[in-house]
Motif scaffolding. Structure first.
Motif, PDB file in Angstrom:
ATOM      1  N   PHE B  14       6.919   0.760   3.030  1.00 19.32           N
ATOM      2  CA  PHE B  14       7.191  -0.637   2.683  1.00 19.32           C
ATOM      3  C   PHE B  14       7.795  -0.675   1.292  1.00 19.32           C
ATOM      4  O   PHE B  14       7.492   0.193   0.474  1.00 19.32           O
ATOM      5  CB  PHE B  14       5.891  -1.455   2.665  1.00 19.32           C
ATOM      6  CG  PHE B  14       5.292  -1.681   4.009  1.00 19.32           C
ATOM      7  CD1 PHE B  14       5.980  -2.407   4.973  1.00 19.32           C
ATOM      8  CD2 PHE B  14       4.030  -1.190   4.316  1.00 19.32           C
ATOM      9  CE1 PHE B  14       5.408  -2.629   6.225  1.00 19.32           C
ATOM     10  CE2 PHE B  14       3.459  -1.414   5.564  1.00 19.32           C
ATOM     11  CZ  PHE B  14       4.148  -2.131   6.509  1.00 19.32           C
ATOM     12  N   VAL B  24       3.089   4.427   3.431  1.00 24.66           N
ATOM     13  CA  VAL B  24       1.716   4.209   3.880  1.00 24.66           C
ATOM     14  C   VAL B  24       1.212   5.478   4.562  1.00 24.66           C
ATOM     15  O   VAL B  24       0.170   6.012   4.206  1.00 24.66           O
ATOM     16  CB  VAL B  24       1.623   2.995   4.828  1.00 24.66           C
ATOM     17  CG1 VAL B  24       0.179   2.751   5.214  1.00 24.66           C
ATOM     18  CG2 VAL B  24       2.197   1.758   4.155  1.00 24.66           C
ATOM     19  N   GLY B  45      -7.164   0.040   3.610  1.00 17.12           N
ATOM     20  CA  GLY B  45      -5.856   0.201   2.982  1.00 17.12           C
ATOM     21  C   GLY B  45      -5.148   1.497   3.306  1.00 17.12           C
ATOM     22  O   GLY B  45      -4.068   1.763   2.800  1.00 17.12           O
ATOM     23  N   CYS B  46      -5.738   2.330   4.191  1.00 23.89           N
ATOM     24  CA  CYS B  46      -5.082   3.603   4.467  1.00 23.89           C
ATOM     25  C   CYS B  46      -3.994   3.469   5.538  1.00 23.89           C
ATOM     26  O   CYS B  46      -3.229   4.381   5.762  1.00 23.89           O
ATOM     27  CB  CYS B  46      -6.101   4.673   4.868  1.00 23.89           C
ATOM     28  SG  CYS B  46      -6.875   4.380   6.451  1.00 23.89           S
ATOM     29  N   GLY B  47      -3.937   2.317   6.176  1.00 21.41           N
ATOM     30  CA  GLY B  47      -2.846   2.097   7.123  1.00 21.41           C
ATOM     31  C   GLY B  47      -3.277   2.023   8.572  1.00 21.41           C
ATOM     32  O   GLY B  47      -2.454   2.127   9.475  1.00 21.41           O
ATOM     33  N   LYS B  48      -4.549   1.794   8.821  1.00 20.57           N
ATOM     34  CA  LYS B  48      -5.043   1.725  10.200  1.00 20.57           C
ATOM     35  C   LYS B  48      -4.413   0.552  10.951  1.00 20.57           C
ATOM     36  O   LYS B  48      -3.909   0.708  12.060  1.00 20.57           O
ATOM     37  CB  LYS B  48      -6.579   1.584  10.217  1.00 20.57           C
ATOM     38  CG  LYS B  48      -7.318   2.683   9.451  1.00 20.57           C
ATOM     39  CD  LYS B  48      -8.827   2.540   9.563  1.00 20.57           C
ATOM     40  CE  LYS B  48      -9.394   1.282   8.919  1.00 20.57           C
ATOM     41  NZ  LYS B  48      -9.273   1.260   7.449  1.00 20.57           N
ATOM     42  N   SER B  49      -4.465  -0.615  10.312  1.00 21.29           N
ATOM     43  CA  SER B  49      -3.887  -1.795  10.973  1.00 21.29           C
ATOM     44  C   SER B  49      -2.389  -1.623  11.179  1.00 21.29           C
ATOM     45  O   SER B  49      -1.844  -2.084  12.184  1.00 21.29           O
ATOM     46  CB  SER B  49      -4.132  -3.045  10.142  1.00 21.29           C
ATOM     47  OG  SER B  49      -5.508  -3.294  10.036  1.00 21.29           O
ATOM     48  N   THR B  50      -1.752  -0.960  10.231  1.00 19.03           N
ATOM     49  CA  THR B  50      -0.317  -0.741  10.363  1.00 19.03           C
ATOM     50  C   THR B  50      -0.034   0.101  11.611  1.00 19.03           C
ATOM     51  O   THR B  50       0.859  -0.225  12.402  1.00 19.03           O
ATOM     52  CB  THR B  50       0.219  -0.048   9.101  1.00 19.03           C
ATOM     53  OG1 THR B  50      -0.216  -0.788   7.964  1.00 19.03           O
ATOM     54  CG2 THR B  50       1.726   0.041   9.108  1.00 19.03           C
TER      55      THR B  50
HETATM   56  N1  ADP Z   1       4.128  -5.964   5.536  1.00 20.96           N
HETATM   57  C1  ADP Z   1       3.735  -5.197   4.514  1.00 20.96           C
HETATM   58  N2  ADP Z   1       4.486  -5.105   3.391  1.00 20.96           N
HETATM   59  C2  ADP Z   1       4.112  -4.319   2.365  1.00 20.96           C
HETATM   60  N3  ADP Z   1       2.989  -3.575   2.352  1.00 20.96           N
HETATM   61  C3  ADP Z   1       2.192  -3.605   3.432  1.00 20.96           C
HETATM   62  C4  ADP Z   1       2.510  -4.420   4.568  1.00 20.96           C
HETATM   63  N4  ADP Z   1       1.536  -4.261   5.507  1.00 20.96           N
HETATM   64  C5  ADP Z   1       0.651  -3.402   4.976  1.00 20.96           C
HETATM   65  N5  ADP Z   1       1.039  -2.998   3.741  1.00 20.96           N
HETATM   66  C6  ADP Z   1       0.344  -2.020   2.888  1.00 20.96           C
HETATM   67  O1  ADP Z   1       0.057  -0.904   3.672  1.00 20.96           O
HETATM   68  C7  ADP Z   1      -1.209  -0.385   3.348  1.00 20.96           C
HETATM   69  C8  ADP Z   1      -2.055  -0.224   4.601  1.00 20.96           C
HETATM   70  O2  ADP Z   1      -2.452  -1.504   5.085  1.00 20.96           O
HETATM   71  P1  ADP Z   1      -3.348  -1.680   6.397  1.00 20.96           P
HETATM   72  O3  ADP Z   1      -2.672  -0.988   7.527  1.00 20.96           O
HETATM   73  O4  ADP Z   1      -3.614  -3.114   6.559  1.00 20.96           O
HETATM   74  O5  ADP Z   1      -4.687  -0.906   5.990  1.00 20.96           O
HETATM   75  P2  ADP Z   1      -6.074  -0.843   6.754  1.00 20.96           P
HETATM   76  O6  ADP Z   1      -5.970  -1.603   8.025  1.00 20.96           O
HETATM   77  O7  ADP Z   1      -6.317   0.599   6.970  1.00 20.96           O
HETATM   78  O8  ADP Z   1      -7.087  -1.413   5.830  1.00 20.96           O
HETATM   79  C9  ADP Z   1      -1.818  -1.306   2.311  1.00 20.96           C
HETATM   80  O9  ADP Z   1      -1.653  -0.691   1.047  1.00 20.96           O
HETATM   81  C10 ADP Z   1      -0.997  -2.546   2.415  1.00 20.96           C
HETATM   82  O10 ADP Z   1      -0.894  -3.166   1.161  1.00 20.96           O
END
Ligand code: ADP
Ligand code: MG
Lengths: 261, 301
Positions: B14, B24, B45-50
């Protein structure tokens, strides 16, 4: 409360002197003619009874029942209003869904919105020519903005999660618009519609005073010219009642479609 | 032979807001078998949701791809059901309508009666019966709302069910009950599940396999830990299983220490970065009597 108010009003108005008691001078200056004064409630009630017992009589261009006059006004308001809704809601959807469309149209909306709807009247009369259509146009132009802005605002504010629910269920754009975005934005849209109908009802009275012919606005003005203040007060009350009814209808709709998150 | 769900060299970057880029995760590759219950565990914040949004088709990776059942994932699909952390129910619909909404989308040629019957059945499977299904989500507790969301997802028989911290917002007692319900319904359906959590005990109770993610940024899926505890599992009984504490200790160790140490490792170009398979089983006869360490056998594939 109301009763006390009416009694005070009744008592505050001096009874008119009987014509026989008038001095020579008074008779010469025309004071003998029925004096135009603020009528007491009893007269207004009598007038209301007379008018409401036969609201739809039609005795020529300058003597129509209150029902007919209000009917004309409501017809104009609803026509202009629904035309406005037909434009504002789809257009608001477009602006709410697309950042680009929002940026492109927002400056125009901001300039056009604060213009008093009556300022359009001369232009409308000149371009359209027909006074009836011009009045409808003025209603159209004044009711479009709250609906447009609220629709755009409501659509833009639909939660991303709900859109994602639609996406993961493979709903097409049209289905998403009708089954997710519309119900989600409905409370905001209906609030806009409620504001619009209120403004439209305010404006129609003034517009009809200008274009004349028929309608409750024209009726008020005509009765003023006739110095019939009883009728003026009575029609003011009727304007209030109709406005309240229109508002209550949208209030009901608003309660029906509102939801708690 | 490729696994049922294959994640290949997934990279997500990102813009970091300061003109640069935030990686990420990079070159993440792993697989999920049909009918498997896989849990991904990692710090916030490790990117699981991503990763999950990419699997759901709601987001696009910077590079790499996902192949499910031989088809590349492109955009969202009814084949991949999602249960979001915040339930994502439509608040203007009743509980039942929230489920029929999904069923009708999945089976457009079903009659209205059949759709309702199917939805009612799945609501009953998560313990929602009677009047409660005619209430709006706002009149339900958090736990009940998440049940509706789970029923909606299972009722659609997706090929893959994705759950993003489904119990994160619930109190411990409610969480326990719904975990049991999830296990029960999963046992009946042979559903492939990919779930995110940061709760170790929840992961052990539910999973066939736990994927461990290192800390972000530049996280990776470092290990794949098999849960060698037989099913059906029960939260009070599994703690007595000889493998339970060994596995738990391994996970705690990873999250507490190694997830930090291993983070930021740059991938070697061209190499496929599969997680290391870890199998901890104390019930197996030990082949190597000299090895006095806990039975930790690392197998790379
Ligand atoms: N659309 C986006 N734009 C910029 N950064 C993002 C976006 N979505 C997630 N991030 C970043 O990616 C990282 C992983 O987020 P996320 O997948 O939500 O973590 P988790 O679900 O493991 O807690 C975080 O540092 C977050 O700030
Ligand atoms: Mg998350």
């Amino acid at each position: 409360m109301l009763l006390v108010g009416l009694l005070v009003w009744e008592a505050a108005i001096p009874a008119q002197k009987a014509v026989e008691e008038l001095t020579e001078y008074e008779r010469l200056t025309g004071a003998g003619a029925a004096k135009a004064g603020v009528p007491p409630p009893s007269q207004v009630i009598a007038k209301a009874w007379e008018q409401l017992s036969n609201p739809f009589y039609d005795a020529g261009p300058n003597d129509k029942g209150i029902g007919i006059q209000i009917g004309y006004s409501i017809y104009r308001v609803l026509t202009g209003y629904f035309l406005a809704a037909l434009v504002a809601i789809p257009f608001g959807f477009l602006i709410g869904m697309s950042q680009v469309a929002y940026k492109a149209f927002n400056p125009f909306i901001q300039v056009l919105r604060p213009i008093s709807p009556l300022a359009w009247m001369p232009l409308a009369l000149f371009v359209i020519g027909d006074s009836e259509a011009s009045a409808i146009f003025v209603i159209f132009i004044c009711s479009i903005w709250p609906m447009l802005i609220n629709t755009a605002f409501g659509v833009a504010g639909v939660r991303e999660d709900w859109i994602n629910v639609a996406r993961t269920h493979e709903l097409g754009p049209v289905k998403t618009a009708f089954t997710v975005i519309l119900p989600a934005a409905a409370p905001t849209i209906v609030t806009g519609m409620r504001i619009s109908i209120g403004i439209a009802w305010l404006v129609i009275v003034a517009a009809e005073m200008l274009v004349g012919g028929t309608g409750i606005g024209y009726y008020v003005w005509n009765e003023w010219n006739n110095l019939d203040l009883t009728s003026v007060v009575f029609s003011i009350l009727m304007i209030g009642v109709v406005g309240m009814t229109l508002d209550a209808m949208f209030g009901f709709l608003q309660r029906r479609i509102s939801y708690v998150e | 032979m490729k696994p049922y769900l294959s994640i290949e060299n997934l990279t997500q970057r990102f813009p970091d807001g300061a003109g640069g880029e935030l990686t990420v995760f990079e070159d993440a590759s792993f697989g999920v078998e049909k009918g498997e219950f896989v849990v991904i565990l990692g710090h916030s914040g490790c990117g699981k949701s991503t990763i999950m949004n990419i699997l759901a088709g709601l987001a696009e990776p910077t590079s790499g791809g996902v192949i499910m059942d031989g088809v590349e994932v492109k955009g969202p699909s009814l084949d991949r059901g999602v249960v979001f952390q915040n339930y994502s129910l439509l608040p203007w619909l009743t509980t039942l309508k929230n489920v029929t909404f999904g069923v009708a989308a999945r089976y457009p040629d079903w009659s209205k009666a059949k759709v309702e019957e199917h939805a009612t059945k799945f609501l009953a499977m998560v313990g929602l019966e009677g009047d409660v299904i005619y209430r709006k989500p706002s009149q339900l507790s958090g736990g009940m709302r998440q049940r509706v969301s789970i029923a909606r997802a299972f009722a659609n028989h997706p090929k893959l069910l994705l759950l993003d911290e489904p119990f994160g917002a619930l109190d411990a007692l409610t969480r326990g009950t719904i975990q049991d319900e999830l296990l029960k319904i999963w046992g009946q359906m042979e559903q492939t599940v990919f779930m995110i959590t940061h709760d170790i005990d929840e992961a052990i109770l539910l999973a066939d396999r736990i994927l461990l993610m290192t800390n972000g940024p530049q996280a990776c899926v470092a290990e794949s830990v098999e849960i060698t505890i037989p099913r059906p599992r029960n939260r009070t009984e599994i703690v007595e299983h000889p493998n339970y504490y060994a596995i738990r200790n391994h996970l705690v160790q990873f999250l507490g220490k190694r997830s930090k140490e291993l983070s930021g490792r740059t991938a070697v170009a061209g190499e496929i970065n599969r997680p290391e398979t870890v199998r901890i089983d104390k019930t197996e006869p030990q082949d190597d009597p000299e090895d006095t360490r806990p039975a930790l056998v690392a197998v790379s594939n």
